[in-house]
Design a protein around this motif. Structure first.
Motif, PDB file in Angstrom:
ATOM      1  N   LEU A   1      -9.045  10.486  -6.705  1.00 48.00           N
ATOM      2  CA  LEU A   1      -9.868   9.959  -5.645  1.00 48.00           C
ATOM      3  C   LEU A   1      -9.219   8.256  -5.035  1.00 48.00           C
ATOM      4  CD1 LEU A   1     -12.920   9.689  -8.018  1.00 48.00           C
ATOM      5  CD2 LEU A   1     -12.951  10.775  -5.923  1.00 48.00           C
ATOM      6  N   MET A   2      -8.321   7.994  -6.497  1.00 46.30           N
ATOM      7  CA  MET A   2      -7.509   6.880  -6.431  1.00 46.30           C
ATOM      8  C   MET A   2      -5.998   6.746  -5.079  1.00 46.30           C
ATOM      9  SD  MET A   2      -8.578   4.571  -7.927  1.00 46.30           S
ATOM     10  CE  MET A   2      -7.561   3.304  -7.645  1.00 46.30           C
ATOM     11  N   THR A   3      -5.648   8.505  -5.029  1.00 42.00           N
ATOM     12  CA  THR A   3      -4.752   8.399  -4.179  1.00 42.00           C
ATOM     13  C   THR A   3      -5.715   8.337  -2.253  1.00 42.00           C
ATOM     14  OG1 THR A   3      -3.644  10.152  -5.282  1.00 42.00           O
ATOM     15  CG2 THR A   3      -3.149   9.932  -3.102  1.00 42.00           C
ATOM     16  N   ALA A   4      -6.422   8.998  -2.785  1.00 42.31           N
ATOM     17  CA  ALA A   4      -7.044   8.664  -1.561  1.00 42.31           C
ATOM     18  C   ALA A   4      -7.315   7.393  -0.806  1.00 42.31           C
ATOM     19  CB  ALA A   4      -8.929   9.379  -1.159  1.00 42.31           C
ATOM     20  N   PHE A   5      -7.852   6.331  -1.932  1.00 39.98           N
ATOM     21  CA  PHE A   5      -8.440   5.091  -1.653  1.00 39.98           C
ATOM     22  C   PHE A   5      -6.526   4.714  -1.081  1.00 39.98           C
ATOM     23  CE2 PHE A   5      -7.829   0.612  -3.934  1.00 39.98           C
ATOM     24  CZ  PHE A   5      -9.393   0.147  -3.027  1.00 39.98           C
ATOM     25  N   ALA A   6      -5.415   4.666  -1.791  1.00 33.38           N
ATOM     26  CA  ALA A   6      -4.435   4.065  -1.459  1.00 33.38           C
ATOM     27  C   ALA A   6      -4.075   4.205  -0.235  1.00 33.38           C
ATOM     28  CB  ALA A   6      -3.215   4.576  -2.645  1.00 33.38           C
TER      29      ALA A   6
ATOM     30  N   ASN B   1       0.913  -1.066   0.163  1.00 36.95           N
ATOM     31  CA  ASN B   1      -0.075  -0.249  -0.260  1.00 36.95           C
ATOM     32  C   ASN B   1       0.238   1.259   0.320  1.00 36.95           C
ATOM     33  OD1 ASN B   1      -2.996  -1.383   0.283  1.00 36.95           O
ATOM     34  ND2 ASN B   1      -2.580  -1.891   2.075  1.00 36.95           N
ATOM     35  N   ALA B   2       1.758   0.969   0.774  1.00 33.42           N
ATOM     36  CA  ALA B   2       2.575   2.523   0.507  1.00 33.42           C
ATOM     37  C   ALA B   2       3.285   2.583  -0.743  1.00 33.42           C
ATOM     38  CB  ALA B   2       3.729   2.087   1.719  1.00 33.42           C
ATOM     39  N   ALA B   3       3.486   1.707  -1.033  1.00 39.70           N
ATOM     40  CA  ALA B   3       4.411   1.736  -3.181  1.00 39.70           C
ATOM     41  C   ALA B   3       3.420   2.465  -3.925  1.00 39.70           C
ATOM     42  CB  ALA B   3       4.640   0.643  -3.360  1.00 39.70           C
ATOM     43  N   ALA B   4       1.933   2.117  -3.536  1.00 36.97           N
ATOM     44  CA  ALA B   4       1.054   2.162  -4.392  1.00 36.97           C
ATOM     45  C   ALA B   4       0.821   3.897  -4.114  1.00 36.97           C
ATOM     46  CB  ALA B   4       0.129   1.317  -4.059  1.00 36.97           C
ATOM     47  N   VAL B   5       1.204   4.234  -2.996  1.00 37.25           N
ATOM     48  CA  VAL B   5       0.589   5.995  -2.587  1.00 37.25           C
ATOM     49  C   VAL B   5       2.337   6.239  -2.843  1.00 37.25           C
ATOM     50  CG1 VAL B   5       0.742   7.305  -0.724  1.00 37.25           C
ATOM     51  CG2 VAL B   5      -0.623   5.184  -1.053  1.00 37.25           C
ATOM     52  N   THR B   6       2.909   5.744  -3.042  1.00 37.53           N
ATOM     53  CA  THR B   6       4.752   6.808  -3.401  1.00 37.53           C
ATOM     54  C   THR B   6       4.674   6.680  -4.640  1.00 37.53           C
ATOM     55  OG1 THR B   6       6.353   5.254  -2.385  1.00 37.53           O
ATOM     56  CG2 THR B   6       5.113   6.553  -0.438  1.00 37.53           C
TER      57      THR B   6
ATOM     58  N   GLY C   1      -3.732   2.979   5.461  1.00 33.08           N
ATOM     59  CA  GLY C   1      -4.196   3.298   7.073  1.00 33.08           C
ATOM     60  C   GLY C   1      -4.503   2.264   7.385  1.00 33.08           C
ATOM     61  N   GLY C   2      -5.631   1.768   6.635  1.00 33.16           N
ATOM     62  CA  GLY C   2      -6.676   0.282   6.845  1.00 33.16           C
ATOM     63  C   GLY C   2      -5.558  -1.295   7.547  1.00 33.16           C
ATOM     64  N   SER C   3      -4.369  -0.945   6.792  1.00 34.09           N
ATOM     65  CA  SER C   3      -3.217  -2.332   6.645  1.00 34.09           C
ATOM     66  C   SER C   3      -1.982  -2.462   7.983  1.00 34.09           C
ATOM     67  CB  SER C   3      -2.230  -1.900   5.636  1.00 34.09           C
ATOM     68  OG  SER C   3      -1.606  -1.243   5.512  1.00 34.09           O
ATOM     69  N   LEU C   4      -2.694  -1.157   8.921  1.00 29.77           N
ATOM     70  CA  LEU C   4      -1.507  -0.867   9.583  1.00 29.77           C
ATOM     71  C   LEU C   4      -2.362  -0.381  11.207  1.00 29.77           C
ATOM     72  CD1 LEU C   4       0.853   2.160   7.756  1.00 29.77           C
ATOM     73  CD2 LEU C   4       1.604   0.009   8.932  1.00 29.77           C
TER      74      LEU C   4
ATOM     75  N   ALA D   1     -11.546   6.995   0.337  1.00 26.47           N
ATOM     76  CA  ALA D   1     -10.796   6.452   1.442  1.00 26.47           C
ATOM     77  C   ALA D   1     -11.137   5.422   2.235  1.00 26.47           C
ATOM     78  CB  ALA D   1     -10.816   7.718   2.004  1.00 26.47           C
ATOM     79  N   LEU D   2     -12.553   5.663   2.777  1.00 27.04           N
ATOM     80  CA  LEU D   2     -13.254   4.751   3.235  1.00 27.04           C
ATOM     81  C   LEU D   2     -13.148   3.325   2.643  1.00 27.04           C
ATOM     82  CD1 LEU D   2     -14.819   3.431   6.547  1.00 27.04           C
ATOM     83  CD2 LEU D   2     -17.117   4.276   4.385  1.00 27.04           C
ATOM     84  N   ALA D   3     -13.805   3.374   1.516  1.00 29.16           N
ATOM     85  CA  ALA D   3     -13.648   1.699   0.805  1.00 29.16           C
ATOM     86  C   ALA D   3     -11.626   1.120   0.487  1.00 29.16           C
ATOM     87  CB  ALA D   3     -13.648   2.060  -0.335  1.00 29.16           C
ATOM     88  N   GLY D   4     -10.646   2.528   0.920  1.00 29.95           N
ATOM     89  CA  GLY D   4      -9.193   2.271   1.303  1.00 29.95           C
ATOM     90  C   GLY D   4      -9.350   1.251   2.455  1.00 29.95           C
ATOM     91  N   VAL D   5      -9.601   2.059   3.344  1.00 23.48           N
ATOM     92  CA  VAL D   5      -9.627   1.582   4.817  1.00 23.48           C
ATOM     93  C   VAL D   5      -9.858   0.151   4.851  1.00 23.48           C
ATOM     94  CG1 VAL D   5     -10.254   1.963   7.316  1.00 23.48           C
ATOM     95  CG2 VAL D   5      -9.454   3.855   5.841  1.00 23.48           C
ATOM     96  N   CYS D   6     -10.770  -0.174   4.029  1.00 26.11           N
ATOM     97  CA  CYS D   6     -11.705  -1.623   4.419  1.00 26.11           C
ATOM     98  C   CYS D   6     -10.819  -2.742   3.219  1.00 26.11           C
ATOM     99  CB  CYS D   6     -13.695  -1.802   4.054  1.00 26.11           C
ATOM    100  SG  CYS D   6     -14.132  -0.533   5.184  1.00 26.11           S
ATOM    101  N   ASP D   7     -10.451  -1.833   2.548  1.00 23.72           N
ATOM    102  CA  ASP D   7      -9.729  -2.698   1.326  1.00 23.72           C
ATOM    103  C   ASP D   7      -8.325  -2.770   2.361  1.00 23.72           C
ATOM    104  OD1 ASP D   7      -9.404  -3.923  -0.924  1.00 23.72           O
ATOM    105  OD2 ASP D   7      -7.351  -2.169  -0.854  1.00 23.72           O
ATOM    106  N   GLY D   8      -7.459  -2.320   3.146  1.00 22.97           N
ATOM    107  CA  GLY D   8      -6.586  -2.793   3.550  1.00 22.97           C
ATOM    108  C   GLY D   8      -5.493  -3.993   4.467  1.00 22.97           C
TER     109      GLY D   8
END
Length: 417
Positions: free
Chosen positions: A249-254, A141-146, A259-262, A304-311
């Motif tokens: 939108l995709m940055t918010a998801f990532a 997830n960090a790689a997907a963001v950075t 955050g969800g994975s951590l 972003a909420l979807a990303g938290v759930c996906d984490g």
């Protein structure tokens, strides 16, 4: 830096190189040839070998006399292919460029599942290993963001060439770090007398072991939707009056996924299969709500909420693979699972390209439906067959993810990539 710390650094560096390729290849092709389609063909050649190379990479890793050398060599091959494409793309004959992309893509499974399979040899069984999988998932997830942000920044300051070169350097750093990992001394490799699994052992395990079959089928279906999310986010932002807002939108998801994975991904009191179902269902529900969003800002919050759930989904998936994969086929299970998900994502991207004229809200609703269907599929496939005891459908499960395997007596506790 300890062994696992070096592993995380290697995994993050490798996955930054992998995540950045999609954007960098297209940008470099556009810059040198004036055709984004040329970059798309190269990217397809890069991604296509993943599912075919996955079982071969798993067998080779399991049978390698020097596993450390094999993993470091695969990462070095990956980095070399990126560097070679940096030089050749737009300058050399297309068949040569595509051949290099295929060779580099064939090393891809070792960047994803292949690396994750090393954790059992780096971290002792127990809650610590479960949390280790959570940290490993965070590197994805960090790689997907950075990675996309770094590629865009370097390209803006100079050109796409240096951006690609930076990805190659990141891959080379991963190879160097992988060569220093102590997993060989801690039993990650198979001993001389250990049974050696055949080429189809990983696929057989994914089919025969109920827990592996359920999570692999569900995540593969879900990733058909996830693979089309980037394109749909661009279309949705445009419909909401914010052209170019798809990146937001995709940055918010990532960021949400990181955050969800951590956070949720480090929860060890929830059985991994249940965590996977909740993650799929929660992501689907949040994206279904985003399809009805009145503005890009509201859609970004729901992404972003979807990303938290996906984490926590990847964390749960890695734990299940580690717990239920047979010893001789563990690397195959990891690489094949990752390859199937990547192939599913590529299929989703292709399907949404065909349906690009459909309203974005309808497409996003379809993605949400796939994720909810994936949660239901996992529920149905993970349930024990009538008339059988509720126990892992796998003789010889090692339970290496910490604690005992899930049984009717109760779920195992602990976990985390």
């Amino acid at each position: 830096m300890g062994g696992f710390g070096r592993y995380l650094a290697a995994a993050l560096a490798a996955r930054i190189a992998s995540e950045g390729m999609g954007m960098a290849v297209v940008m470099l092709a556009l810059e040198r040839t004036g055709s984004a389609a040329h970059g798309a063909f190269v990217l397809t050649a890069w991604l296509a070998p993943h599912v075919l190379a996955a079982p071969l990479a798993g067998v080779a890793a399991a049978r390698a006399r020097r596993p450390r050398l094999f993993h470091a060599g695969a990462l070095a091959g990956f980095a070399t292919a990126v560097a070679t494409l940096t030089v050749l793309l737009g300058r050399a004959p297309v068949p040569l460029v595509l051949a290099v992309a295929v060779l580099g893509g064939s090393c891809g499974p070792m960047v994803t599942g292949g690396l994750s399979s090393l954790i059992t040899g780096l971290v002792p069984a127990g809650p610590g290993r479960d949390r280790a999988y959570g940290w490993d998932a965070a590197t994805y997830n960090a790689a997907a963001v950075t990675a996309p942000a770094a590629v865009g920044l370097v390209a803006a300051l100079g050109s796409a060439g240096p951006a690609m070169a930076a990805l190659a350097a990141s891959g080379a750093l991963a190879a160097i770090l992988a060569a220093t990992l102590p997993y060989e001394e801690q039993g990650a490799g198979q001993g001389p007398g250990a049974p050696r699994a055949g080429l189809g052992a990983g696929l057989a395990a994914l089919w025969r072991v109920r827990e592996l079959r359920a999570v692999t089928s569900a995540t593969t279906l879900g990733f058909v939707g996830i693979g089309s999310l980037t394109t749909v986010s661009v279309l949705l932002a445009t419909e909401l009056g914010t052209p170019g807002g798809g990146g937001v939108l995709m940055t918010a998801f990532a960021v949400g996924a990181l955050g969800g994975s951590l956070t949720l991904g480090r929860v060890t009191s929830v059985e991994s299969g249940r965590l996977a179902r909740w993650a799929l269902a929660g992501t689907g529900a949040a994206l279904a709500a985003a399809a009805c969003a009145p503005s890009t800002a509201v859609a970004a919050a729901l992404f972003a909420l979807a990303g938290v759930c996906d984490g926590p989904l990847l964390t749960a998936t890695l734990r299940i693979r580690a717990q239920y994969a047979p010893d001789g086929a563990r690397t195959q299970v990891f690489t094949l699972g990752a390859g199937l998900k990547m192939t599913a994502a590529s299929t989703g991207a292709a399907l949404v390209g065909v349906a690009a004229d459909v309203p974005a809200a309808a497409l996003l609703t379809g993605i949400a439906g796939l994720l909810l269907a994936a949660a239901l599929l996992h529920t149905l496939m993970a349930a024990p067959k009538p008339g059988r005891p509720d126990r892992p459908d796998h003789e010889g499960a090692t339970g290496t993810s910490g604690g005992s395997a899930t049984t009717a007596a109760g779920p195992r506790t602990p976990e985390g990539p």
